[in-house]
Design a protein around this motif. Structure first.
Motif, PDB file in Angstrom:
ATOM      1  N   ASP A 105       0.827  -1.215   0.000  1.00 16.59           N
ATOM      2  CA  ASP A 105       0.000   0.000   0.000  1.00 16.59           C
ATOM      3  C   ASP A 105       0.855   1.256   0.000  1.00 16.59           C
ATOM      4  N   ARG A 114     -17.820   5.975   7.898  1.00 22.20           N
ATOM      5  CA  ARG A 114     -16.604   6.575   8.453  1.00 22.20           C
ATOM      6  C   ARG A 114     -16.161   7.780   7.628  1.00 22.20           C
ATOM      7  N   ASP A 127      -3.904   1.622   9.008  1.00 21.72           N
ATOM      8  CA  ASP A 127      -4.574   2.364   7.932  1.00 21.72           C
ATOM      9  C   ASP A 127      -6.092   2.269   8.069  1.00 21.72           C
ATOM     10  N   ASP A 128      -6.554   1.102   8.509  1.00 16.81           N
ATOM     11  CA  ASP A 128      -7.998   0.943   8.691  1.00 16.81           C
ATOM     12  C   ASP A 128      -8.508   1.872   9.782  1.00 16.81           C
ATOM     13  N   VAL A 129      -7.765   1.932  10.879  1.00 22.67           N
ATOM     14  CA  VAL A 129      -8.196   2.785  11.997  1.00 22.67           C
ATOM     15  C   VAL A 129      -8.099   4.267  11.592  1.00 22.67           C
ATOM     16  N   SER A 147     -11.667   1.249  14.791  1.00 23.05           N
ATOM     17  CA  SER A 147     -11.859   2.072  13.593  1.00 23.05           C
ATOM     18  C   SER A 147     -13.102   2.956  13.741  1.00 23.05           C
TER      19      SER A 147
END
Lengths: 247, 260
Positions: free
Chosen positions: A127, A208, B99-101, B151
């Motif tokens: 990534d 989110r 990265d998810d969080v 997250s």
């Protein structure tokens, strides 16, 4: 799995690392001499090993390339470009001298470029490399799709493994034409699951704050070492083709 | 008591016309833990998606701090109301836990420094600091659940909606999650079939069936009503059956406030 420990190349600015890879790849793809292609392979190996990748890792990653090269080495020597002489005088359609040289050159070039790609991509998380590509101007939708695809593929593999286990548990052997309807059903099932999963994933992203544009972190400012890497890469990219011309 | 989130005659129909939620009203007060129970297909998950603005109600309205939430305030709603989906995997879509969080803070355009603070804070809150650099597919069910929770917490929500939070947890993971949620002191809406968990965590429950509200009130009273539970495809929690072990995890912690 333990976190990836970044070597010196992995710690460089992602844009610098990928830019050097692109410069070297463009330069080395045009090499015309076996000796310079061999030198390029040596440099690529040196780059990979000195940046923390183990020889076993490099060899394992090169395995599919070796399979491709096997075919190349099997067929290319039999190529007879204009001016080529057969290696065995009595066997006119046998391997030729120029065909053999081409096979060697192609193999070395492919190995050098593959090793270079391993050094460029395996020294940092995937990534992170993708974000480097974004920094080099690759369109955002492409980078975002690749970022999400990586995880989606992992989940797809998990699903496939579960389905294969379920089929095997019910005696499915997967051989012969009778297995085709089962494989079709599995492919359809995986597709339906993927669609449902994509919907849920979008919902999770919207919850989110996602509004249709993925926001990635800004790349850090390139430091002195990063600029040095780019300059060294540029010099190296020019050196081998130039040496070939001068020789 | 003033409400943080209020559903007023909320209704939702699927595109094929099937009713998922109908005339549903309830309130969630700041800091309150409310259980959402009902049989399969009762509309629990759909209700959670309505409450976070992912689905748009066909009827009724949603109020945040007593004010209606129009389309223009959806971003605010999603920032203030966090959700953890039933399948944690659906929430983990990047290739690294950190990265998810960080996804939520980045999407809401917080600065890199603030994002880093939020990530640290959220991972610490769920005890998952050591998972920071891990790849989601290599996590256990419990670890995925904690990361999914982190997250959601990274946006510092005022309320948390949890869809079947114990579905893939072993008893230890379940205990840890309960302790964690009790420590968070956030308004929490827990949709679950795990009635022992709901009883232990939530003083009040909302029972829905067929998309409609059946009743809302003290957990012990509602979940302890065997006839009511059976009529709606549920079972009275073991800890509320006569002669149940009083030291059972769900048995003695549920303190019910007055019904709204």
């Amino acid at each position: 799995m333990s976190p990836l420990r970044l070597g010196w190349l992995g710690q460089r600015d992602d844009r610098a690392r990928l830019l050097v890879f692109l410069l070297l790849a463009l330069s080395w793809a045009s090499l015309t001499k076996v000796s310079s292609a061999g030198l390029a392979l040596g440099l690529a190996l040196g780059l990979a090993l000195s940046s923390g990748l183990g020889p076993l890792h490099v060899a394992r990653r090169l395995r599919p390339v070796f399979s491709l090269l096997f075919l190349l080495l099997l067929l290319t020597p039999f190529w007879h470009p204009p001016g080529a002489q057969p290696l065995v005088a009595s066997w006119a359609w046998g391997p030729s001298d120029l065909g053999l040289a081409s096979a060697g050159l192609l193999s070395l070039r492919v190995l050098a470029l593959s090793t270079l790609a391993i050094a460029a991509l395996d020294v940092a998380p995937f990534d992170q490399s993708l974000q480097g590509l974004r920094g080099l101007g690759v369109p955002a939708p492409l980078v975002h799709t690749a970022l999400l695809t990586q995880r989606a593929l992992a989940r797809f593999r998990e699903d496939l493994t579960r389905i294969e286990a379920a089929l095997a548990a019910r005696g499915f052997r997967g051989r012969g034409p009778s297995a085709i309807p089962t494989y079709s059903a599995v492919a359809g099932g995986l597709l339906v699951r993927s669609v449902g999963r994509a919907e849920r994933l979008e919902q999770a992203m919207r919850c989110r704050g996602y509004e249709g544009e993925l926001i990635l972190p800004d790349p850090p400012r390139a430091g002195l070492a990063d600029w040095f890497l780019v300059l060294a890469g540029l010099a190296l990219a020019l050196a081998l083709p130039l040496a070939e011309r001068l020789a | 008591m003033s409400s943080l989130l209020e559903a007023r005659d909320l209704g939702y129909r699927y595109p094929d016309g099937q009713v998922a939620v109908e005339g549903l009203s309830f309130t969630l007060a700041p800091g309150e833990r409310l259980g959402l129970v009902g049989p399969n297909g009762a509309g629990k998950s759909t209700l959670l998606l309505l409450l976070t603005g992912v689905l748009t109600p066909s009827e009724g309205e949603l109020l945040l701090d007593g004010e209606s939430v129009p389309k223009g305030r959806l971003a605010e709603l999603r920032r203030r109301i966090g959700i953890v989906f039933q399948h944690s995997d659906d929430m983990l879509f990047t290739s690294r836990v950190s990265d998810d969080v960080a996804f939520g803070p980045r999407q809401t355009r917080l600065s890199p420094d603030e994002t880093a603070i939020r990530v640290d804070e959220a991972l610490r809150a769920v005890g998952a600091e050591e998972l920071r650099e891990r790849v989601p597919q290599h996590l256990s069910g419990g670890e995925k659940r904690r990361v999914a929770l982190a997250s959601a917490l990274a946006l510092r929500p005022e309320a948390l909606l949890l869809d079947e939070p114990t579905s893939d947890l072993d008893p230890r993971g379940r205990r840890e999650l309960r302790a964690l949620l009790e420590d968070l002191e956030l308004a929490t809406l827990v949709a679950s079939h795990d009635l022992e968990f709901v009883l232990a965590l939530c003083p009040r429950v909302l029972l829905i069936d067929g998309g409609r509200r059946v009743t809302c009130g003290p957990s012990r009273e509602i979940l302890g009503d065997e006839a009511l539970m059976l009529a709606h495809g549920l079972e009275r929690p073991h800890s509320l059956t006569p002669h149940a072990d009083p030291h059972h995890p769900g048995g003695s912690h549920a303190h019910a406030p007055e019904e709204d």
